[in-house]
Design a protein around this motif. Structure first.
Motif, PDB file in Angstrom:
ATOM      1  N   UNK A 159       0.817  -1.203   0.000  1.00 22.66           N
ATOM      2  CA  UNK A 159       0.000   0.000   0.000  1.00 22.66           C
ATOM      3  C   UNK A 159       0.852   1.255   0.000  1.00 22.66           C
ATOM      4  N   UNK A 160       0.413   2.251  -0.757  1.00 19.96           N
ATOM      5  CA  UNK A 160       1.178   3.483  -0.902  1.00 19.96           C
ATOM      6  C   UNK A 160       1.235   4.257   0.399  1.00 19.96           C
ATOM      7  N   UNK A 161       2.238   5.135   0.533  1.00 18.91           N
ATOM      8  CA  UNK A 161       2.249   6.052   1.653  1.00 18.91           C
ATOM      9  C   UNK A 161       3.553   6.108   2.421  1.00 18.91           C
ATOM     10  N   UNK A 162       3.424   6.418   3.724  1.00 17.31           N
ATOM     11  CA  UNK A 162       4.567   6.697   4.575  1.00 17.31           C
ATOM     12  C   UNK A 162       4.861   5.526   5.500  1.00 17.31           C
ATOM     13  N   UNK A 163       6.145   5.223   5.632  1.00 18.49           N
ATOM     14  CA  UNK A 163       6.597   4.188   6.557  1.00 18.49           C
ATOM     15  C   UNK A 163       7.771   4.731   7.362  1.00 18.49           C
ATOM     16  N   UNK A 164       7.933   4.233   8.574  1.00 20.54           N
ATOM     17  CA  UNK A 164       9.046   4.644   9.415  1.00 20.54           C
ATOM     18  C   UNK A 164       9.901   3.438   9.766  1.00 20.54           C
ATOM     19  N   UNK A 165      11.177   3.686  10.002  1.00 21.11           N
ATOM     20  CA  UNK A 165      12.093   2.604  10.310  1.00 21.11           C
ATOM     21  C   UNK A 165      13.360   3.145  10.936  1.00 21.11           C
ATOM     22  N   UNK A 166      14.471   2.461  10.682  1.00 22.70           N
ATOM     23  CA  UNK A 166      15.713   2.754  11.389  1.00 22.70           C
ATOM     24  C   UNK A 166      16.877   2.779  10.415  1.00 22.70           C
ATOM     25  N   UNK A 167      17.817   3.690  10.658  1.00 21.92           N
ATOM     26  CA  UNK A 167      19.071   3.686   9.909  1.00 21.92           C
ATOM     27  C   UNK A 167      19.908   2.513  10.411  1.00 21.92           C
ATOM     28  N   UNK A 168      20.266   1.608   9.503  1.00 22.39           N
ATOM     29  CA  UNK A 168      21.094   0.465   9.870  1.00 22.39           C
ATOM     30  C   UNK A 168      22.569   0.840   9.868  1.00 22.39           C
ATOM     31  N   UNK A 169      22.965   1.626   8.867  1.00 17.18           N
ATOM     32  CA  UNK A 169      24.356   2.053   8.744  1.00 17.18           C
ATOM     33  C   UNK A 169      24.423   3.123   7.668  1.00 17.18           C
ATOM     34  N   UNK A 170      25.563   3.760   7.591  1.00 17.64           N
ATOM     35  CA  UNK A 170      25.848   4.650   6.474  1.00 17.64           C
ATOM     36  C   UNK A 170      27.189   4.252   5.891  1.00 17.64           C
ATOM     37  N   UNK A 171      27.315   4.381   4.566  1.00 15.98           N
ATOM     38  CA  UNK A 171      28.607   4.221   3.900  1.00 15.98           C
ATOM     39  C   UNK A 171      28.711   5.402   2.946  1.00 15.98           C
ATOM     40  N   UNK A 172      28.590   5.176   1.652  1.00 19.82           N
ATOM     41  CA  UNK A 172      28.464   6.314   0.744  1.00 19.82           C
ATOM     42  C   UNK A 172      26.993   6.694   0.581  1.00 19.82           C
ATOM     43  N   UNK A 173      26.127   5.876   1.160  1.00 20.28           N
ATOM     44  CA  UNK A 173      24.698   6.138   1.164  1.00 20.28           C
ATOM     45  C   UNK A 173      24.130   5.883   2.542  1.00 20.28           C
ATOM     46  N   UNK A 174      22.790   5.847   2.626  1.00 18.49           N
ATOM     47  CA  UNK A 174      22.089   5.627   3.883  1.00 18.49           C
ATOM     48  C   UNK A 174      21.329   4.315   3.759  1.00 18.49           C
ATOM     49  N   UNK A 175      21.615   3.364   4.632  1.00 22.46           N
ATOM     50  CA  UNK A 175      21.013   2.034   4.574  1.00 22.46           C
ATOM     51  C   UNK A 175      19.998   1.894   5.705  1.00 22.46           C
ATOM     52  N   UNK A 225      16.833  -1.269  -3.448  1.00 28.08           N
ATOM     53  CA  UNK A 225      16.930  -2.199  -2.327  1.00 28.08           C
ATOM     54  C   UNK A 225      17.841  -3.361  -2.664  1.00 28.08           C
ATOM     55  N   UNK A 226      17.922  -4.316  -1.773  1.00 21.47           N
ATOM     56  CA  UNK A 226      18.817  -5.449  -1.937  1.00 21.47           C
ATOM     57  C   UNK A 226      18.089  -6.781  -2.124  1.00 21.47           C
ATOM     58  N   UNK A 227      16.722  -6.789  -2.024  1.00 22.39           N
ATOM     59  CA  UNK A 227      16.036  -8.079  -1.983  1.00 22.39           C
ATOM     60  C   UNK A 227      15.147  -8.404  -3.177  1.00 22.39           C
ATOM     61  N   UNK A 228      14.816  -7.415  -4.014  1.00 20.52           N
ATOM     62  CA  UNK A 228      13.905  -7.630  -5.152  1.00 20.52           C
ATOM     63  C   UNK A 228      12.590  -8.248  -4.703  1.00 20.52           C
ATOM     64  N   UNK A 229      12.030  -7.709  -3.658  1.00 15.92           N
ATOM     65  CA  UNK A 229      10.788  -8.248  -3.116  1.00 15.92           C
ATOM     66  C   UNK A 229       9.558  -7.648  -3.787  1.00 15.92           C
ATOM     67  N   UNK A 230       8.438  -8.339  -3.637  1.00 16.85           N
ATOM     68  CA  UNK A 230       7.169  -7.890  -4.182  1.00 16.85           C
ATOM     69  C   UNK A 230       6.092  -8.109  -3.135  1.00 16.85           C
ATOM     70  N   UNK A 231       5.058  -7.271  -3.181  1.00 21.27           N
ATOM     71  CA  UNK A 231       3.933  -7.450  -2.274  1.00 21.27           C
ATOM     72  C   UNK A 231       4.163  -6.859  -0.904  1.00 21.27           C
ATOM     73  N   UNK A 232       3.421  -7.344   0.095  1.00 23.16           N
ATOM     74  CA  UNK A 232       3.459  -6.747   1.433  1.00 23.16           C
ATOM     75  C   UNK A 232       4.855  -6.728   2.037  1.00 23.16           C
ATOM     76  N   UNK A 233       5.073  -5.804   2.951  1.00 24.54           N
ATOM     77  CA  UNK A 233       6.364  -5.696   3.633  1.00 24.54           C
ATOM     78  C   UNK A 233       6.627  -6.944   4.473  1.00 24.54           C
TER      79      UNK A 233
END
Length: 484
Positions: A394-410, A439-447
């Motif tokens: 479903x479209x919209x806003x989700x919240x989570x956590x920064x796992x790490x940073x390197x040259x980007x934000x993971x 992303x890293x997983x190529x997932x589809x559908x619900x989180x």
């Protein structure tokens, strides 16, 4: 006795003057720098912590305030204790802020100024952040770090070292990389164990695959502007089909060749391979040019798109106020209502007002962050474009956590095809952090549990934008005021 009193007064005045001038603080001079947060303003971030870490709302709010206070602590330690300060991160499992120091005692006056000293723990490290940053800059100069380079260095505060990241997909696209490789190996060896080399994973692009023409969602924006982060952008492919991404942030360029010009930021790979120059649409309306200033090699994966004409610029930005908005729209019901994607009030559109932007070095592991996206499926939204997200997402806003940073934000945020370019932001300080690349997983559908998504830092993007058009002298920045 009189002479002793005069001497004591002199000492007090000198200490006061030193403090006023921004000198190093002592146990007696560090003032509290706590910031209280309005629970309503961080509702989605609180819910993320409550559902994922099984804490109370009060504890979740304390952790978000600790995150905000950590930003100020980071600033003070960089300024006053740069020779000993090694960086920081949030340990959400313990609810603690971890401060790395070569000499932990040097941080104590600052930690005692925190609301709860027990909420902060120190960790002794070998190198200061100043030393690591200097090593990173030396390595960057040697390998020619930039958008076209195979190697990009970054500071890992939690590891207390510099990581030289190899973008192997960039290497494969070049005819010869032996010289770059040899230079990178020498640069690593010359830093006495402070630098290590690793291969950077290339995020899977989350632009929309081939779909039939449709309208964007969420909001449908029938009343138009202002343009804001978290809205659907549709781009026409050369084969006649349409695909889409998500708007990130509104930008403003000042000075030089583009004085006072408004732009919309999204992911660069969203425009890759498109040559038909059909305007980029939102809700079926021509809004932006198909191409602008763009690159598409992570973390330099961005497109700053100008409005299609003056009328569109007026309609979607210049004639509106609240230009620093990001859309919050929560629909985590049904199949997508697991603990990995907690959000706020359902099916309600609310705007987050962005008032600042964070540098990559200021974004710490453990920070709670939020993102908005427009990935969708016709199963769930039959009247809108199918972005290839899969049924149940479903479209919209989700919240989570920064796992790490390197040259980007993971992050552990959930995202699907169609969310690319969407904004990453902090509710705690209303700051723009980055835009979604993939992303890293190529997932589809619900989180699902174990999501991992990668964001290009705002600092990387605006710095590169400004440097790319340096000959015209313009500077790019995220709009952070209502009339900016």
């Amino acid at each position: 006795m009189r002479r002793a009193r005069r001497l004591g007064a002199l000492v007090v005045s000198v200490l006061a003057a030193a403090t006023a001038l921004g000198g190093s603080a002592s146990a007696e001079t560090v003032q509290s720098f706590h910031t209280s947060l309005d629970p309503a303003s961080v509702r989605e971030s609180v819910r993320y912590l409550v559902e994922n870490y099984r804490v109370t709302e009060q504890e979740a709010l304390r952790r978000l305030e600790l995150q905000t206070d950590g930003g100020k602590l980071d600033e003070l330690l960089r300024r006053d204790r740069g020779a000993e300060y090694g960086g920081m991160w949030l340990d959400q499992d313990r609810g603690q802020l971890v401060v790395a120091m070569t000499k932990p005692a040097a941080a104590e006056p600052y930690l005692r100024a925190m609301p709860s000293r027990s909420a902060v723990r120190t960790q002794q490290v070998q190198h200061s952040l100043q030393q690591l940053t200097a090593a990173k800059e030396r390595v960057a100069a040697k390998v020619g770090a930039g958008p076209d380079a195979v190697y990009l260095p970054s500071v890992s505060e939690s590891e207390n070292r510099v990581v030289l990241w190899e973008r192997d997909w960039v290497a494969r696209a070049k005819a010869a990389v032996a010289t770059e490789t040899n230079t990178a190996q020498r640069a690593t060896a010359e830093e006495s164990g402070m630098v290590v080399s690793r291969v950077l994973k290339n995020p899977n692009a989350l632009a929309t695959p081939n779909v039939d023409l449709g309208f964007c969602h969420p909001l449908y924006c029938t009343n138009y502007g202002p343009m804001r982060g978290g809205l659907r952008l549709d781009m026409k492919r050369d084969d006649g089909t349409w695909g889409g991404c998500t708007s990130g942030f509104n930008l403003r360029s000042t000075g030089g060749g583009f004085p006072g010009k408004g732009w919309v930021l999204t992911a660069g790979h969203c425009m890759r391979t498109k040559t038909n120059n059909t305007p980029t649409q939102h809700n079926g309306n021509d809004v932006l040019q198909q191409h602008g200033i763009e690159k598409s090699s992570y973390p330099y994966d961005y497109a700053a798109l100008p409005y299609v004409n003056d009328a569109a610029s007026t309609k979607w930005l210049e004639g509106q106020t609240g230009r620093n908005r990001v859309l919050k729209y929560c629909r985590n019901g049904g199949m997508d209502s697991n603990g990995d994607t907690p959000c706020g009030a359902q099916a309600t559109s609310v705007d987050e007002y962005i008032t600042g932007a964070r540098k990559l070095a200021e974004i710490k592991a453990g920070y709670v962050v939020c993102a908005s996206g427009t990935a969708s499926s016709k199963v769930n939204y039959p009247d809108s474009v199918d972005s290839g997200a899969g049924a149940g997402y479903l479209v919209g806003t989700r919240c989570g956590r920064v796992l790490s940073t390197d040259v980007g934000i993971n992050t552990d945020l959930c995202a699907r095809p169609g969310d690319s370019g969407g904004p990453l932001f902090s509710q705690a300080d209303h700051a723009a952090l980055g835009i979604l690349v993939g992303n890293q997983q190529s997932r589809s559908g619900p989180c699902q549990a174990g999501e991992l998504n990668n964001y290009a830092p705002i600092e990387t993007i605006t710095t590169d934008l400004s440097e790319r058009i340096a000959s015209q002298g313009s500077t790019f920045a995220v709009i952070t005021t209502p009339n900016g």
